[in-house]
Design a protein around this motif. Structure first.
Motif, short mmCIF file in Angstrom:
data_model
loop_
_atom_site.label_atom_id
_atom_site.label_comp_id
_atom_site.label_asym_id
_atom_site.label_seq_id
_atom_site.Cartn_x
_atom_site.Cartn_y
_atom_site.Cartn_z
N PHE A 93 0.84 -1.41 -0.01
CA PHE A 93 0.06 -0.17 0.09
C PHE A 93 0.82 1.33 0.14
CE2 PHE A 93 -3.53 -2.43 2.41
CZ PHE A 93 -4.00 -2.61 1.15
N TYR A 257 -16.49 -3.00 -4.95
CA TYR A 257 -15.97 -1.78 -5.51
C TYR A 257 -16.41 -0.64 -5.27
CZ TYR A 257 -19.67 -2.09 -9.08
OH TYR A 257 -20.83 -2.46 -9.69
N SER A 263 -9.96 -2.93 0.47
CA SER A 263 -8.53 -3.29 0.80
C SER A 263 -8.26 -4.50 0.12
CB SER A 263 -8.09 -2.96 2.13
OG SER A 263 -8.24 -4.09 2.84
N THR A 291 -5.24 -1.24 -7.02
CA THR A 291 -6.18 -0.02 -7.26
C THR A 291 -6.90 -0.06 -8.60
OG1 THR A 291 -5.04 1.08 -5.52
CG2 THR A 291 -6.13 2.54 -7.22
N SER A 292 -5.94 -0.21 -9.47
CA SER A 292 -6.32 -0.17 -10.97
C SER A 292 -7.49 -1.35 -11.45
CB SER A 292 -5.19 -0.58 -11.92
OG SER A 292 -4.06 0.50 -11.72
N ASN A 295 -10.66 -0.05 -9.72
CA ASN A 295 -10.98 1.22 -10.42
C ASN A 295 -11.71 0.98 -11.72
OD1 ASN A 295 -10.34 3.00 -8.17
ND2 ASN A 295 -8.54 3.62 -9.35
N THR A 328 -9.83 12.22 -7.60
CA THR A 328 -9.44 10.68 -7.50
C THR A 328 -10.54 10.24 -8.83
OG1 THR A 328 -8.82 10.38 -5.34
CG2 THR A 328 -9.08 8.51 -6.53
N ALA A 332 -8.79 8.91 -12.40
CA ALA A 332 -9.03 7.28 -12.84
C ALA A 332 -9.84 7.22 -13.93
CB ALA A 332 -9.62 6.51 -11.67
#
Length: 351
Positions: A93, A257, A263, A291-292, A295, A328, A332
């Motif tokens: 992280f 999501y 996490s 994260t990707s 997203n 954010t 993204a």
């Protein structure tokens, strides 16, 4: 003060001073800024405060009780910072989750409130009989949780130390070093014969110098701060397909999501695999980080909402699909689609 005590004082005080210096190094001077660095720096800072108090109180019992209160309060932060040092490093992280921040803030608030409402000087019995026990129980609990979190790393080091990666040895040393300091203090406070709290200070000093030697010996240290899982063997095609379908199913069915605080650990628990294996799968087989991956689900749903509903603001769409800020979401969205949400909306209305 005789020569023996002078030597103990010297090593204890020197260890504390270098602990402060090393904590500043991890905060400000590492070449690559990992979240792990900050937690490790904070843990060393808290430990150094504990050591300073130990050294000065050990050699001057007449110091004001506020010093004892500060030292014990610092112990309440060592465990949480150790836990997040290991967790952030092993799960790679770089941004702390909101619940992590709230967790740590709650401990800071508890320390301040307890210190103001029940100062050591006025509540000696309460601190000596109850608060000290609570402090060590909390430190032990976080040490246990840290050991559980890093159990796979510790097992690998124990079974095959030579083939363990530098980062695995590094995290193992951090955990074992904390354990040694904890045991020294616990046995000292428990009045075990021939064991004193000053032993904890000396143990910290030697552990600290081992850390410094490691940093000085290595030409580059970036590979120490996160567990290197990139060299793990890739899953075969069948395993990749099964795990991919399992991930998509759980993400869609439970709309995971949409949780802005989701996490890697949360998702790995949902599909009953370790965080290490999930991270390996995402990086090695799907070519994207956690994260990707998450997203993409958020942006896909955002595109559907923008296309079908022009009454919602773009900002509200971002929050609805799981982003915790407008910036954010916009960043993204552009990364995933190649355009901004506004341009996407305009194109959708024109088509």
């Amino acid at each position: 003060m005789n020569i023996g005590k002078e030597i103990l004082f010297f090593f204890g005080a020197l260890g504390a001073f270098n602990g402060f210096v090393l904590s500043l190094y991890f905060f400000f001077f590492t070449k690559k800024k990992y979240l792990t660095n900050y937690f490790l720096g904070a843990m060393l800072f808290a430990l150094s405060i504990r050591i300073v108090v130990t050294v000065f109180v050990y050699f001057n019992l007449d110091l004001p009780k506020i010093y004892l209160q500060i030292g014990l309060s610092a112990c309440l932060l060592i465990g949480p910072f150790l836990y997040y040092t290991l967790k952030s490093g092993m799960e790679k992280f770089n941004v702390s989750a909101v619940k992590w921040k709230l967790h740590l803030i709650s401990w800071f608030i508890a320390i301040v409130l307890i210190g103001l409402l029940f100062p050591y000087e006025k509540y000696l019995i309460l601190w000596n009989d109850y608060f000290v026990a609570a402090v060590f129980f909390q430190w032990f609990t976080y040490s246990f949780l840290s050991g559980f979190e890093s159990r796979f790393v510790l097992q690998k080091i124990t079974k095959d130390y030579q083939n363990s990666s530098p980062s695995e040895k590094w995290f193992g040393a951090i955990f074992l070093g904390n354990t040694l300091v904890f045991l020294s203090y616990f046995l000292g406070f428990s009045r075990v014969p021939f064991v004193s709290c000053i032993i904890g200070a000396i143990a910290f000093t030697f552990i600290l110098y081992l850390i410094i030697l490691v940093l000085l010996h290595r030409k580059q240290t970036n590979d120490l701060f996160v567990i290197n899982i990139q060299k793990e063997k890739k899953l075969n095609k069948k395993e990749v397909e099964i795990l991919s379908q399992k991930l998509k199913k759980i993400m869609f069915e439970k709309a995971l999501y949409k949780n802005p605080n989701l996490s890697l650990s949360d998702l790995s628990q949902e599909i009953n695999i370790s965080s290490h294996k999930l991270s390996q799968f995402l990086n090695n087989n799907l070519g994207k980080n956690f994260t990707s991956f998450v997203n993409e689900f958020r942006i896909d749903e955002a595109c559907e909402i923008i296309t079908s509903n022009d009454k919602l603001t773009l900002e509200s769409v971002g929050y609805d699909v799981g982003f915790n800020s407008k910036s954010t979401f916009f960043a993204a969205f552009k990364k995933h689609t190649g355009t901004t949400p506004l341009n996407y909306q305009i194109q959708a209305l024109q088509s």
